[in-house]
Write an enzyme that holds these catalytic residues in place. Structure first.
Site, PDB file in Angstrom:
ATOM      1  N   ASP A 157     -13.236 -62.287   0.792  1.00  0.00           N
ATOM      2  CA  ASP A 157     -12.037 -62.022   1.573  1.00  0.00           C
ATOM      3  C   ASP A 157     -11.773 -63.233   2.471  1.00  0.00           C
ATOM      4  O   ASP A 157     -12.562 -63.511   3.378  1.00  0.00           O
ATOM      5  CB  ASP A 157     -12.280 -60.767   2.431  1.00  0.00           C
ATOM      6  CG  ASP A 157     -11.022 -59.974   2.668  1.00  0.00           C
ATOM      7  OD1 ASP A 157     -10.008 -60.599   2.996  1.00  0.00           O
ATOM      8  OD2 ASP A 157     -11.068 -58.746   2.542  1.00  0.00           O
TER       9      ASP A 157
ATOM     10  N   ASP B  68      -6.242 -62.483   3.074  1.00  0.00           N
ATOM     11  CA  ASP B  68      -5.793 -61.563   4.114  1.00  0.00           C
ATOM     12  C   ASP B  68      -4.473 -62.023   4.738  1.00  0.00           C
ATOM     13  O   ASP B  68      -4.334 -63.209   5.088  1.00  0.00           O
ATOM     14  CB  ASP B  68      -6.880 -61.541   5.199  1.00  0.00           C
ATOM     15  CG  ASP B  68      -6.682 -60.439   6.206  1.00  0.00           C
ATOM     16  OD1 ASP B  68      -6.699 -59.272   5.788  1.00  0.00           O
ATOM     17  OD2 ASP B  68      -6.532 -60.743   7.401  1.00  0.00           O
TER      18      ASP B  68
ATOM     19  N   HIS C 108      -9.535 -50.165   2.637  1.00  0.00           N
ATOM     20  CA  HIS C 108     -10.197 -49.943   3.925  1.00  0.00           C
ATOM     21  C   HIS C 108      -9.222 -49.742   5.077  1.00  0.00           C
ATOM     22  O   HIS C 108      -9.651 -49.520   6.202  1.00  0.00           O
ATOM     23  CB  HIS C 108     -11.108 -51.143   4.216  1.00  0.00           C
ATOM     24  CG  HIS C 108     -10.312 -52.402   4.418  1.00  0.00           C
ATOM     25  ND1 HIS C 108      -9.587 -52.987   3.401  1.00  0.00           N
ATOM     26  CD2 HIS C 108     -10.101 -53.173   5.515  1.00  0.00           C
ATOM     27  CE1 HIS C 108      -8.966 -54.056   3.865  1.00  0.00           C
ATOM     28  NE2 HIS C 108      -9.264 -54.195   5.143  1.00  0.00           N
ATOM     29  N   ASP C 109      -7.920 -49.899   4.815  1.00  0.00           N
ATOM     30  CA  ASP C 109      -6.923 -49.758   5.880  1.00  0.00           C
ATOM     31  C   ASP C 109      -6.103 -48.476   5.744  1.00  0.00           C
ATOM     32  O   ASP C 109      -5.240 -48.206   6.582  1.00  0.00           O
ATOM     33  CB  ASP C 109      -5.918 -50.923   5.838  1.00  0.00           C
ATOM     34  CG  ASP C 109      -6.538 -52.250   6.218  1.00  0.00           C
ATOM     35  OD1 ASP C 109      -7.533 -52.268   6.964  1.00  0.00           O
ATOM     36  OD2 ASP C 109      -6.023 -53.294   5.760  1.00  0.00           O
TER      37      ASP C 109
ATOM     38  N   GLU D  73      -2.688 -60.631  -0.037  1.00  0.00           N
ATOM     39  CA  GLU D  73      -2.341 -59.409   0.679  1.00  0.00           C
ATOM     40  C   GLU D  73      -1.376 -59.804   1.775  1.00  0.00           C
ATOM     41  O   GLU D  73      -1.582 -60.836   2.431  1.00  0.00           O
ATOM     42  CB  GLU D  73      -3.592 -58.780   1.285  1.00  0.00           C
ATOM     43  CG  GLU D  73      -3.345 -57.443   1.920  1.00  0.00           C
ATOM     44  CD  GLU D  73      -3.540 -57.382   3.420  1.00  0.00           C
ATOM     45  OE1 GLU D  73      -3.626 -56.279   3.952  1.00  0.00           O
ATOM     46  OE2 GLU D  73      -3.577 -58.451   4.088  1.00  0.00           O
TER      47      GLU D  73
HETATM   48  C1  BGC Z   1      -6.756 -56.343   6.789  1.00  0.00           C
HETATM   49  C2  BGC Z   1      -7.088 -55.530   7.983  1.00  0.00           C
HETATM   50  C3  BGC Z   1      -7.150 -56.483   9.169  1.00  0.00           C
HETATM   51  C4  BGC Z   1      -5.873 -57.329   9.292  1.00  0.00           C
HETATM   52  C5  BGC Z   1      -6.065 -58.489  10.204  1.00  0.00           C
HETATM   53  C6  BGC Z   1      -5.345 -56.785   7.122  1.00  0.00           C
HETATM   54  O1  BGC Z   1      -4.531 -56.984   6.167  1.00  0.00           O
HETATM   55  O2  BGC Z   1      -6.807 -55.631   5.585  1.00  0.00           O
HETATM   56  O3  BGC Z   1      -8.266 -54.806   7.832  1.00  0.00           O
HETATM   57  O4  BGC Z   1      -7.305 -55.743  10.332  1.00  0.00           O
HETATM   58  O5  BGC Z   1      -5.489 -57.840   8.057  1.00  0.00           O
HETATM   59  O6  BGC Z   1      -6.986 -59.397   9.684  1.00  0.00           O
END
Ligand code: BGC
Length: 559
Positions: free
Chosen positions: A97, A197, A330-331, A253
């Site tokens: 990640d 991310d 996980h979110d 993402e």
């Molecule tokens: C992640 C979260 C994170 C955020 C900031 C998101 O897209 O999936 O878990 O809190 O990015 O890094």
């Protein structure tokens, strides 16, 4: 297109809650190593590992303080090297990640930037002077409140997420090259890709203007921070300097992903990323401000679900870009609690939803525990672990004037803690996750819903997932073939054909907890080769589908 890697079943591990090996109640890398045979038996080709880098864990790893080392809570570099090797021995790649929009405030770069205003590290971040005794602009932070953290005097630094997650300045070529070097470091070790991310937020509007000037309160700065044109420039550069040199899967993402942006970032010929996540299904029941925007009262309908699902499939197919198909991470809430029926039709609906992921066009993603139908858990307020949950609870009250009881209800439903309860391996103490009390509440239903019990039951969600994935893997057309929706006006059943030049298959899924009547064309009837519930009736022109029934049907001729 690099077919083999795009055809992977990707399994997301959120390490703190996967498997503990050193009896501290927190999952770790050696715990993951001990479960590799299980993952291989599930047909997993790639693990997406949520961040394992050194981190003060304000946002559980999404705040990195050293990109080249492993969080001691999770293990050591030796453990990680062994993980790469042992996964490889089982044909599994590791995807890391990459959290490159921001670093932790404990990162060396930020510490140096704070120590000395003249340090070159100052320009690694986005320091700005305040305006009229206030923040430099009115941007809203994604976890609530202002997006700016006051550092000293009238100076602020941009922190779009938690105040401890400091946004990097991607306009600075040095920052970009630091990130590329970090990527080379891990790819040279043998990892097989990155999930990037919030990658569509790396380019901010250079002038930092107010959003909706004159409007009261902090404003969600969408077009000023998301999917801006400079993101394409950075990703093309990253592709040329890093991604093109290794065989891996590169997944983006991002917030507010539109189809147009997905086409830009992962079109077949754009030389940026391979595929993107979209969040329209995840946010189907929320208002425009996201997960905690309850103005839609968390209502959604099957026709809405079908429309989002089908529109993304058709658009990606027509415009030659590639997508990731998923329902949990996980979110988000657990899929079976969010879109299924986690009580009366737990088993049926969990399998139906997995069918919708595995047989869509694109690369399928499962989140730890989804293969056994893990469910949401009603956490009490004092049990919340998630920074977002705690912060938003206060913000809903102070910014949106939501009464405390309602704020609590909203957060309980949507907190990321739901997805982060320990994986339920068995009905032993602490669900076989650990030998001591886990760091976060365990779902008491582990006594019924667990891997060990499901291993023994040929009709379990786990064994269904294995069979379904084997079928998917047996024919390239399930991943790459043509997607053609049918029954688009049906209010309960999702139906589509997958085909190539030689064969055609039909996928039918009743997304409701009621029996549903189907009328099919003669040419759509054929032999059922995968089914999630007992319904002895073969597929005929007019028939009743059971609650959450799902079937894959081989058509007698190509249509
Ligand atoms: C992640 C979260 C994170 C955020 C900031 C998101 O897209 O999936 O878990 O809190 O990015 O890094």
């Amino acid at each position: 297109m690099r077919k083999k890697i795009m055809n992977s079943l990707v399994y997301q591990i959120w390490p703190r809650s996967f498997q503990d090996s050193n009896h501290d109640g927190i999952g770790d890398i050696n715990g993951i190593r001990s479960r590799l045979d299980y993952l291989a038996s599930l047909g997993v080709d790639m693990i997406w590992l949520s961040p394992v880098f050194t981190s003060p864990d304000v946002d559980f790893g999404y705040d990195i303080s050293d990109y080249r080392d492993i969080n001691p809570v999770l293990g050591t570099m030796e453990d990680f090297d062994l993980l790469i090797q042992e996964a490889k021995d089982r044909g599994i790649g590791i995807m890391m990640d990459l959290v490159a929009n921001h670093t932790s405030d404990q990162h060396e770069w930020f510490k140096k930037a704070m120590e000395d205003k003249k340090s070159p590290y100052r320009d690694y971040y986005l320091f700005r002077k305040g305006k009229n005794g206030k923040e430099p602009n009115n941007w809203l932070g994604l976890f609530g409140g202002s997006a700016w953290r006051k550092v000293e005097g009238d100076e602020y630094v941009l922190t779009l997420w938690a105040p401890q997650q400091i946004d990097l300045n991607w306009r600075n070529p040095k920052v970009r090259h630091e990130i590329y070097e970090i990527m080379h470091f891990w790819l040279k070790k043998g990892i097989k890709g990155f999930r990037m991310d919030v990658i569509n937020a790396i380019g901010k509007h250079p002038d930092f203007p107010d959003k909706n000037p004159g409007k009261k309160g902090y404003q969600f700065a969408d077009d000023l921070i998301v999917s801006r044109p400079e993101v394409d420039d950075y990703l093309k550069e990253m592709h040329e300097e890093v991604l093109s040199k290794y065989d891996g899967l590169y997944l983006g993402e991002g917030m507010l992903m539109t189809k147009e942006a997905a086409k830009r970032f992962c079109g077949e010929t754009t030389n940026e990323l391979d595929l993107m996540f979209q969040f329209e299904l995840a946010l189907i029941d929320c208002g425009p401000l996201g997960k905690f925007d309850f103005r839609k009262l968390y209502r959604w309908s099957i026709p809405e679900f079908k429309k989002i699902y089908i529109d993304w499939q058709l658009d990606a197919q027509k415009n030659h870009y590639w997508i990731a198909n998923y329902l949990s991470n996980h979110d988000q809430q657990r899929a079976v609690s969010h879109y299924g029926d986690d009580k009366k039709y737990h088993k049926e609906s969990a399998k139906a939803l997995i069918t919708s992921i595995l047989f869509a066009r694109g690369t399928p993603f499962l989140y730890q525990g989804e293969e056994i139908g893990m469910t949401d858990l009603a956490f009490e307020r004092e049990e919340w672990q998630d920074f977002e949950a705690k912060n938003i609870y206060g913000q809903l009250q102070s910014m949106m004037h939501v009464p405390a009881f309602l704020a609590e209800k909203i957060v309980k439903r949507k907190t990321r803690d739901n997805a982060r309860t320990p994986v339920q391996w068995s009905d032993n103490a602490y669900a076989g996750f650990s030998t001591v009390k886990p760091w976060i509440k365990l779902n008491p239903n582990y006594q019924k819903i667990n891997v060990e019990a499901q291993e023994k039951d040929p009709n379990s969600i786990l064994n269904f997932t294995r069979r379904a994935n084997l079928l998917r893997k047996s024919k390239d057309l399930f991943t790459f073939g043509i997607f053609e929706p049918i029954l688009q006006d049906h209010r309960e059943i999702l139906g589509f054909i997958r085909k190539d030049d030689n064969e055609a298959y039909l996928v039918l899924i009743n997304l409701t907890n009621k029996p549903s009547t189907l009328e099919l064309k003669e040419e759509w009837c054929g032999e059922t080769i995968l089914q999630n519930v007992y319904n002895p009736q073969p597929l005929v022109k007019k028939m009743v589908f059971m609650p959450f029934e799902a079937r894959v049907v081989k058509l007698s001729q190509r249509i």
